[in-house]
Design a protein around this motif. Structure first.
Motif, PDB file in Angstrom:
ATOM      1  N   SER A  25       0.834  -1.207   0.000  1.00 38.83           N
ATOM      2  CA  SER A  25       0.000   0.000   0.000  1.00 38.83           C
ATOM      3  C   SER A  25       0.867   1.254   0.000  1.00 38.83           C
ATOM      4  O   SER A  25       0.518   2.253  -0.633  1.00 38.83           O
ATOM      5  CB  SER A  25      -0.965   0.006   1.187  1.00 38.83           C
ATOM      6  N   MET A  26       2.007   1.226   0.698  1.00 38.36           N
ATOM      7  CA  MET A  26       2.897   2.378   0.702  1.00 38.36           C
ATOM      8  C   MET A  26       3.426   2.652  -0.704  1.00 38.36           C
ATOM      9  O   MET A  26       3.451   3.794  -1.162  1.00 38.36           O
ATOM     10  CB  MET A  26       4.050   2.150   1.679  1.00 38.36           C
ATOM     11  N   ALA A  27       3.837   1.598  -1.402  1.00 37.10           N
ATOM     12  CA  ALA A  27       4.336   1.765  -2.771  1.00 37.10           C
ATOM     13  C   ALA A  27       3.222   2.253  -3.691  1.00 37.10           C
ATOM     14  O   ALA A  27       3.446   3.136  -4.527  1.00 37.10           O
ATOM     15  CB  ALA A  27       4.911   0.451  -3.286  1.00 37.10           C
ATOM     16  N   ALA A  28       2.023   1.710  -3.521  1.00 39.99           N
ATOM     17  CA  ALA A  28       0.903   2.126  -4.370  1.00 39.99           C
ATOM     18  C   ALA A  28       0.568   3.596  -4.170  1.00 39.99           C
ATOM     19  O   ALA A  28       0.284   4.310  -5.134  1.00 39.99           O
ATOM     20  CB  ALA A  28      -0.323   1.260  -4.087  1.00 39.99           C
ATOM     21  N   GLU A  29       0.609   4.066  -2.936  1.00 42.24           N
ATOM     22  CA  GLU A  29       0.289   5.468  -2.680  1.00 42.24           C
ATOM     23  C   GLU A  29       1.321   6.402  -3.315  1.00 42.24           C
ATOM     24  O   GLU A  29       0.987   7.523  -3.681  1.00 42.24           O
ATOM     25  CB  GLU A  29       0.158   5.734  -1.188  1.00 42.24           C
ATOM     26  N   ILE A  30       2.528   5.943  -3.474  1.00 39.06           N
ATOM     27  CA  ILE A  30       3.565   6.767  -4.098  1.00 39.06           C
ATOM     28  C   ILE A  30       3.533   6.612  -5.614  1.00 39.06           C
ATOM     29  O   ILE A  30       3.542   7.585  -6.359  1.00 39.06           O
ATOM     30  CB  ILE A  30       4.960   6.408  -3.552  1.00 39.06           C
ATOM     31  N   LEU A  31       3.469   5.388  -6.092  1.00 34.45           N
ATOM     32  CA  LEU A  31       3.636   5.121  -7.520  1.00 34.45           C
ATOM     33  C   LEU A  31       2.357   5.169  -8.341  1.00 34.45           C
ATOM     34  O   LEU A  31       2.423   5.208  -9.563  1.00 34.45           O
ATOM     35  CB  LEU A  31       4.320   3.768  -7.717  1.00 34.45           C
ATOM     36  N   CYS A  32       1.212   5.166  -7.702  1.00 35.43           N
ATOM     37  CA  CYS A  32      -0.036   5.089  -8.461  1.00 35.43           C
ATOM     38  C   CYS A  32      -0.710   6.432  -8.679  1.00 35.43           C
ATOM     39  O   CYS A  32      -1.875   6.481  -9.048  1.00 35.43           O
ATOM     40  CB  CYS A  32      -0.988   4.096  -7.808  1.00 35.43           C
ATOM     41  N   THR A  33       0.014   7.522  -8.460  1.00 31.54           N
ATOM     42  CA  THR A  33      -0.542   8.811  -8.848  1.00 31.54           C
ATOM     43  C   THR A  33      -0.385   8.936 -10.360  1.00 31.54           C
ATOM     44  O   THR A  33       0.514   8.329 -10.958  1.00 31.54           O
ATOM     45  CB  THR A  33       0.176   9.979  -8.137  1.00 31.54           C
ATOM     46  N   ARG A  34      -1.260   9.693 -10.954  1.00 26.87           N
ATOM     47  CA  ARG A  34      -1.278   9.800 -12.412  1.00 26.87           C
ATOM     48  C   ARG A  34       0.085  10.193 -12.975  1.00 26.87           C
ATOM     49  O   ARG A  34       0.719  11.115 -12.476  1.00 26.87           O
ATOM     50  CB  ARG A  34      -2.330  10.814 -12.835  1.00 26.87           C
ATOM     51  N   TRP A  35       0.538   9.504 -13.986  1.00 23.55           N
ATOM     52  CA  TRP A  35       1.773   9.707 -14.737  1.00 23.55           C
ATOM     53  C   TRP A  35       3.018   9.149 -14.049  1.00 23.55           C
ATOM     54  O   TRP A  35       4.040   8.977 -14.694  1.00 23.55           O
ATOM     55  CB  TRP A  35       2.024  11.183 -15.073  1.00 23.55           C
ATOM     56  N   THR A  36       2.959   8.877 -12.766  1.00 26.67           N
ATOM     57  CA  THR A  36       4.162   8.488 -12.034  1.00 26.67           C
ATOM     58  C   THR A  36       4.755   7.184 -12.565  1.00 26.67           C
ATOM     59  O   THR A  36       5.971   7.079 -12.732  1.00 26.67           O
ATOM     60  CB  THR A  36       3.879   8.393 -10.528  1.00 26.67           C
ATOM     61  N   ALA A  37       3.934   6.199 -12.825  1.00 26.57           N
ATOM     62  CA  ALA A  37       4.445   4.921 -13.335  1.00 26.57           C
ATOM     63  C   ALA A  37       5.159   5.109 -14.672  1.00 26.57           C
ATOM     64  O   ALA A  37       6.162   4.436 -14.949  1.00 26.57           O
ATOM     65  CB  ALA A  37       3.317   3.906 -13.466  1.00 26.57           C
ATOM     66  N   LEU A  38       4.670   6.032 -15.494  1.00 26.21           N
ATOM     67  CA  LEU A  38       5.314   6.267 -16.788  1.00 26.21           C
ATOM     68  C   LEU A  38       6.659   6.969 -16.631  1.00 26.21           C
ATOM     69  O   LEU A  38       7.595   6.716 -17.391  1.00 26.21           O
ATOM     70  CB  LEU A  38       4.390   7.072 -17.704  1.00 26.21           C
TER      71      LEU A  38
END
Length: 127
Positions: A25-38
């Motif tokens: 969940s910690m990783a998702a909260e950081i990495l799952c904001t729009r555009w971040t994964a790209l």
């Protein structure tokens, strides 16, 4: 400290965070904001400079790219390396770089057809 607190401390936009002290969940909260994964995808592919990152994510505004890079740096996902004349290079931090195999596995799964049904209904371009 909850994952929401950590991502808020890092300046990340948290919408409906998980509120759990769990690595996923910690990783998702950081990495799952729009555009971040790209952005992370571009860094995994070796892109290090701002304008190259912009070319890799062409629909993202420069202001939002700057904001996401600051958020990722504050959260420890990336590090900045000064390179004379006021230029900076962006690199994944060692922990983020070491997590590459899992992100590659997710990308492979998606390419193999996880979202095949959604692709047939829309005209979303492939990466």
């Amino acid at each position: 400290m909850l994952a929401r607190d950590i991502s808020e401390d890092a300046g990340m936009e948290v919408r409906g965070g998980y509120g759990q002290f769990c690595p996923v969940s910690m990783a998702a909260e950081i990495l799952c904001t729009r555009w971040t994964a790209l952005i992370v995808r571009e860094l995994l592919c070796g892109t290090t400079r701002f304008n190259d990152l912009r070319r890799g994510v062409p629909r993202m505004s420069p202001a939002l790219l700057s904001k996401r890079l600051r958020e990722l740096e504050k959260s420890g996902v990336i590090i900045t390396v000064p390179r004379g004349a006021g230029t900076v290079e962006y690199h994944l931090s060692p922990p983020a770089r070491n997590s590459d195999p899992s992100s590659s596995a997710w990308a492979s799964g998606a390419s193999a057809g996880w979202n095949r049904a959604s692709r047939s209904r829309t005209s979303i371009p492939r990466c």
